[in-house]
Design a protein around this motif. Sequence first.
Motif, short mmCIF file in Angstrom:
data_model
loop_
_atom_site.label_atom_id
_atom_site.label_comp_id
_atom_site.label_asym_id
_atom_site.label_seq_id
_atom_site.Cartn_x
_atom_site.Cartn_y
_atom_site.Cartn_z
N VAL A 1 -0.54 9.42 -2.98
CA VAL A 1 -1.24 8.73 -1.62
C VAL A 1 -1.64 7.44 -2.13
O VAL A 1 -1.78 6.44 -1.43
CB VAL A 1 -1.90 9.75 -0.91
CG1 VAL A 1 -2.50 8.88 0.18
CG2 VAL A 1 -1.07 10.79 -0.60
N LEU A 2 -2.73 7.59 -3.07
CA LEU A 2 -3.59 6.36 -3.34
C LEU A 2 -2.69 5.31 -3.85
O LEU A 2 -2.77 4.13 -3.65
CB LEU A 2 -4.62 6.68 -4.47
CG LEU A 2 -5.69 7.65 -4.12
CD1 LEU A 2 -6.61 7.84 -5.18
CD2 LEU A 2 -6.40 6.85 -2.90
N MET A 3 -1.57 5.48 -4.87
CA MET A 3 -0.57 4.65 -5.23
C MET A 3 0.08 3.97 -4.27
O MET A 3 0.32 2.84 -4.21
CB MET A 3 0.38 5.32 -6.33
CG MET A 3 -0.20 5.56 -7.54
SD MET A 3 0.86 6.41 -8.86
CE MET A 3 1.98 5.07 -8.91
N ALA A 4 0.33 4.79 -3.21
CA ALA A 4 1.13 4.20 -1.91
C ALA A 4 0.37 3.32 -1.21
O ALA A 4 0.73 2.33 -0.64
CB ALA A 4 1.52 5.44 -1.08
N ALA A 5 -0.98 3.66 -0.75
CA ALA A 5 -1.96 2.98 -0.20
C ALA A 5 -2.01 1.61 -0.75
O ALA A 5 -2.17 0.44 -0.23
CB ALA A 5 -3.16 3.78 0.00
N SER A 6 -1.88 1.59 -2.02
CA SER A 6 -2.42 0.31 -2.65
C SER A 6 -0.96 -0.60 -2.49
O SER A 6 -1.10 -1.80 -2.30
CB SER A 6 -2.31 0.64 -4.24
OG SER A 6 -3.53 1.41 -4.70
N LEU A 7 0.05 0.04 -2.68
CA LEU A 7 1.34 -0.75 -2.25
C LEU A 7 1.30 -1.32 -1.13
O LEU A 7 1.95 -2.36 -0.55
CB LEU A 7 2.60 0.22 -2.76
CG LEU A 7 2.81 0.51 -4.06
CD1 LEU A 7 4.09 1.45 -4.25
CD2 LEU A 7 3.14 -0.93 -4.79
N VAL A 8 0.89 -0.56 0.06
CA VAL A 8 0.75 -0.87 1.32
C VAL A 8 0.04 -2.07 1.61
O VAL A 8 0.13 -3.04 2.33
CB VAL A 8 0.44 0.36 2.33
CG1 VAL A 8 0.21 -0.29 3.68
CG2 VAL A 8 1.66 1.09 2.22
N ALA A 9 -1.21 -1.80 0.75
CA ALA A 9 -2.27 -2.93 0.80
C ALA A 9 -1.78 -4.31 0.29
O ALA A 9 -1.94 -5.60 0.86
CB ALA A 9 -3.47 -2.66 0.01
N LEU A 10 -0.81 -4.38 -0.91
CA LEU A 10 -0.04 -5.41 -1.33
C LEU A 10 0.75 -6.14 -0.39
O LEU A 10 0.99 -7.32 -0.27
CB LEU A 10 0.50 -5.04 -2.70
CG LEU A 10 -0.49 -4.93 -4.01
CD1 LEU A 10 0.16 -4.37 -5.27
CD2 LEU A 10 -1.46 -6.16 -4.05
N LEU A 11 1.45 -4.93 0.11
CA LEU A 11 2.53 -5.80 1.32
C LEU A 11 1.90 -6.24 2.26
O LEU A 11 2.43 -7.25 2.76
CB LEU A 11 3.27 -4.29 1.83
CG LEU A 11 4.38 -4.63 2.66
CD1 LEU A 11 5.60 -5.53 2.22
CD2 LEU A 11 5.10 -3.34 3.19
#
Length: 813
Positions: A369-379
């Motif tokens: 989930v944290l990795m996904a949240a990081s990707l969402v923030a980059l997006l």
Amino acid sequence: MTPPIPFADFAQDARFALRQLRRHRSFAVVAALTLALGIGATTTLFTVLNAVVLTPLPFPHSERLVDIYTTWHGDPGAVSIGDYFVIKETSRTLESVAARMGATFNLADEGEPERVVGARVTASYFNVLGTPAKLGRVFTEAEDAPGQPKMALISERLFERRFGADPTLVGRTIQLSDVPHVVVGVMPREFQIPEEETDIWTPIAFTAERSFDAHYLGITALIKPGVSDPQLGEDIKAIDRAAGEAAPRENEGRVFVSVRLLDRVVGDYKQRLYILLGAVSLVFLISCVNVASLLMARGALRSREISVRAALGASRLRIARQLMTEALVLCALGAGAGLILAAIAVPIFVAQGPADVPRLAEAQINTPVLMAASLVALLATLLAGLVPALRESRAGLSSGAAQASRGSTGGARDRVRQAFVAAEVALTLMLLMGAGLLIRSDDNLSRVSPGFDPDNLLSARVALPAKVYPGEEKPAAAISRIVSTLSGSPGVVEAAASTRPPMIGYVGYGLRVEGADPNPQNRLGGRMQLVTPGFLETMRVRLRIGRTFTADDRRSGARVMIVSETLARVAWPGESPLGKRVACCEGSDSDPSWKEVIGVVADTRARGLTSPGLNEFYLPMDQAPARAFEANGGSITLVARAANGNPESLTPQFRDALRAESPSLPLYDVATMASRVRASTAVTRFNRLLMVALGLVGLALSAIGIYGVIAYGVSQRTREFGVRMAIGARPTDVIGLVVGQGLRAIGAGLIVGGLGVAAQGRALEAMIIGVSGRDPWILCAAASVLVTVALLASALPAWRASQVDPARTLAEP
């Protein structure tokens, strides 16, 4: 050690960005909170999706586990014993095959009797799932045979709760449904197939007879390594042909199907969660567009600074990098706040979510989930920062400082901001359309009658052990005694019993209508209930024609049947069913067991309000077909109507009626029928609440974004408005000009959003009832709400523009 130049530049840019955000706190707070809403909502839904759909099942090689089942007339069904052996002997792609059947046990040792959910399984079941016992051992193939000593495996949960985690339990004997079983092992807590919470496993112990008649087995298999889906599909077709050759009559019209075990467990929740994640993604995109608009506005105000940087030699790439770094810092702050919001929202989501969503309770913020949240923030950084950075870096190279100081924005920049407004309108229209469809669907669902009166009705289940109540006559007599005792209890208006009343499971049989083609493939599937006299009256199921059962409908009398309206319409279209005969549930093709139809009753929503009426039929419990109680696991549901409007108060009367029959019979699954009806719509109501909440958040973000873009445009055109008013324009002309420009962007957004609505309508049809996914009235209502809010958001900046003082504006340098 000196860090590399690129990192040093980035650190310098980040420090400068933080100083800029501290200097403009209002901008930073609004932008960060806007992103936090989008990132937090997306992270919350992804957390749930990850737990329910994406996380593998807790078994070694879980990606190779499949379930095999049959379909008949399009309806999914179980597998017979004979078919199980056909699968084992025919398959070339399956490494190991196991069979299971649901079971419940009366556990009466060491405390109050209780009903425990279990399963009867082949010894290969533990090899297929690949999990050893935590204590003791699992069954062997030799022990999974008739005549062997009875044994049991228990779950770690039951081991701790009922037996205090006493390790000496292994090897001891416990009583399961009045039959002694030796406990040979304890299975670890993770040894659970979600949705099948099982606490006891016993050997299924097939006899040498390979019966193809009764279909009640679930089949789980482990695919051999390297087998592709097409190869498995061809193997299933071979199994289908072999089963048809082994039992042409019993398997006529049956089709064998395989499905990945995880897909079977998740079911249609996978599609529903992806749809909800798509809705949340719209909120995320609106947030990004909002922040992009804010960055564009702020970039225009910094035109002088950017132009000076360019004049001092800064390249366009260097300026764009600085602006992207500021967007990255802003998105990082938004991501941090979004994670805090998600950490708060996930437990609420789990607590308020439908109870039957598999693995929902396991949803938590973890590494994926944290990795996904990081990707969402980059997006978010790319979506919100890239266009403003490229736009402002190019403007900085082409604009002079004097032009920047005058606040000129240029037509291209205006067009970009108008495009942002249109994008927000389009995305919000899709959200509002989804919310409107679910509201309308929920309203339609509230008007659906379950086919009976659930008010003041309490239900509870009891299972009669086959050892104490073998055959058909003894269970029927015992239930009759229990119902008689319950009917005479204080506060009970009337009472009855059924094997499977509405909202509680499904037991189906094939029906042969007299005079129709006797080919098994042409039989009608029907949901059977064995009921006591007075059951239909107690449930308030309306009698359409004929009569209901009485105490005279006994085993020694004529065999009779009551059918639902749907079954009557399908079996005898345009004719009266009364006096017609149907064979089912017993007998043979050459000697069918005919039952005369004596009544037709209203349909009930047996599988919940979201499911249509079924082919249902009722038989007197005293005329139960052979093995009917066994097929139902010995389970009977008691129902009683309360006199005082408080059905829960009847629970002691239920327990007393059971104790009068036998102190060892536990009562379980106690619930009002009204609560069962509500539970059948829990998913629909939850989807509606979530979509409405997302729609409102999207609407609020759009209103803020539209207001911000138009207000900024007005502030940049102050001189223009002053000139217009100096040469004779009236305040209403200025208001019309500002609002008109806003309406053009809003209109473009409605057109694009309408196309999006058409695309999303097909996906939403799986979640809506009684309404088209492209309903024009709901679309008009959503567009009207959006236009109204957009006009209100445009009104205040337009009014401010109309109040410009021409003399003061023209006097400014």
